[in-house]
Design an enzyme around this catalytic site. Structure first.
Site, PDB file in Angstrom:
ATOM      1  N   ASP A   1      14.079 -22.383 -10.038  1.00  0.00           N
ATOM      2  CA  ASP A   1      13.623 -22.812  -8.702  1.00  0.00           C
ATOM      3  C   ASP A   1      13.411 -24.323  -8.546  1.00  0.00           C
ATOM      4  OD1 ASP A   1      13.519 -20.042  -8.591  1.00  0.00           O
ATOM      5  OD2 ASP A   1      11.592 -19.949  -7.564  1.00  0.00           O
TER       6      ASP A   1
ATOM      7  N   LYS B   1      16.937 -14.832  -5.491  1.00  0.00           N
ATOM      8  CA  LYS B   1      15.891 -13.804  -5.508  1.00  0.00           C
ATOM      9  C   LYS B   1      15.085 -13.868  -4.230  1.00  0.00           C
ATOM     10  CE  LYS B   1      12.916 -16.917  -8.157  1.00  0.00           C
ATOM     11  NZ  LYS B   1      11.824 -17.143  -7.219  1.00  0.00           N
TER      12      LYS B   1
ATOM     13  N   CYS C   1       6.626 -18.916 -10.556  1.00  0.00           N
ATOM     14  CA  CYS C   1       7.952 -18.433 -10.950  1.00  0.00           C
ATOM     15  C   CYS C   1       8.291 -18.681 -12.417  1.00  0.00           C
ATOM     16  CB  CYS C   1       8.999 -19.008  -9.999  1.00  0.00           C
ATOM     17  SG  CYS C   1       8.720 -18.416  -8.303  1.00  0.00           S
TER      18      CYS C   1
END
Ligand SMILES: [Zn+2]
Length: 202
Positions: free
Chosen positions: A15, A99, A149
């Site tokens: 990310d 995702k 994350c």
């Protein structure tokens, strides 16, 4: 960077998107600082011919994690917006795994991600299956954010049976509560993750 990367390893870049960097919709303090720390690892894995995977938070505009839908976060990483793009300075030498791309599903972990195919479509090949398909046993993890994350990706990696090394200098925390990042590091260590610093002189 003198230690060699382990055999059967892959690099997971979690990310590293504009919205999580300074100026973004859900900016993390020093979020962009992970980029110069990750790039030498990207080069290293590429040179060694080892797999490199990049995860993206990839939300529809009405995603359940957004405050206007009752979730905890401001609108961020909306599909096909510049905020959802990977940081422009990040070296990209591997496929994307998207995702949390359905409105009613949250996924912090990169293991909730699916391979984006050559046509730019999200396939049904999960990150775990892709890694196994490449014979991966050990994952190195860096990116954003330590307390969400990166933490969940690391915990899931261990649950999926991979060994995990977190690149301790190449992660940054949201710190909704001041200690969240530190607590996340402790949790990952307790679960069995190794931590490793990264020399910038590489
Ligand atoms: Zn999100």
């Amino acid at each position: 960077m003198t230690e060699s990367i382990k055999a059967n390893s892959a690099l997971l870049v979690v990310d590293v998107q504009n919205d999580f960097c300074p100026g973004g919709a859900l900016a993390v303090e020093e979020g962009d600082q992970v980029v110069p720390r990750l790039n030498p690892w990207v080069e290293r894995f590429a040179k060694a011919g080892r797999p490199i995977a990049y995860t993206r938070d990839w939300h529809p505009r009405e995603h359940c994690s957004f405050r206007e839908q009752g979730g905890p976060w401001p609108v961020h990483c909306v599909q096909k917006t510049s905020g959802a793009d990977l940081h422009p300075d990040l070296k990209v030498k591997g496929p994307l795994f998207d995702k949390a791309f359905k409105a009613d599903e949250e996924a912090y972990s990169g293991f909730g991600g699916f391979l984006v195919d050559a046509n730019g479509r999200i396939s049904n090949l999960s990150l775990a299956d892709w890694l196994r398909g490449h014979g991966v046993k050990h994952v190195y993890i860096g990116g954003l954010t330590t307390d969400y994350c990166v933490r969940t990706t690391t915990l899931d990696a261990l649950k999926e049976g991979f060994e995990a090394t977190v690149l301790g200098d190449a992660i940054r925390a949201v710190n909704v509560h001041p200690d969240d990042g530190r607590r996340a590091v402790e949790e990952m260590k307790r679960a069995g993750a190794e931590f490793m610093g990264v020399s910038l002189s590489v």
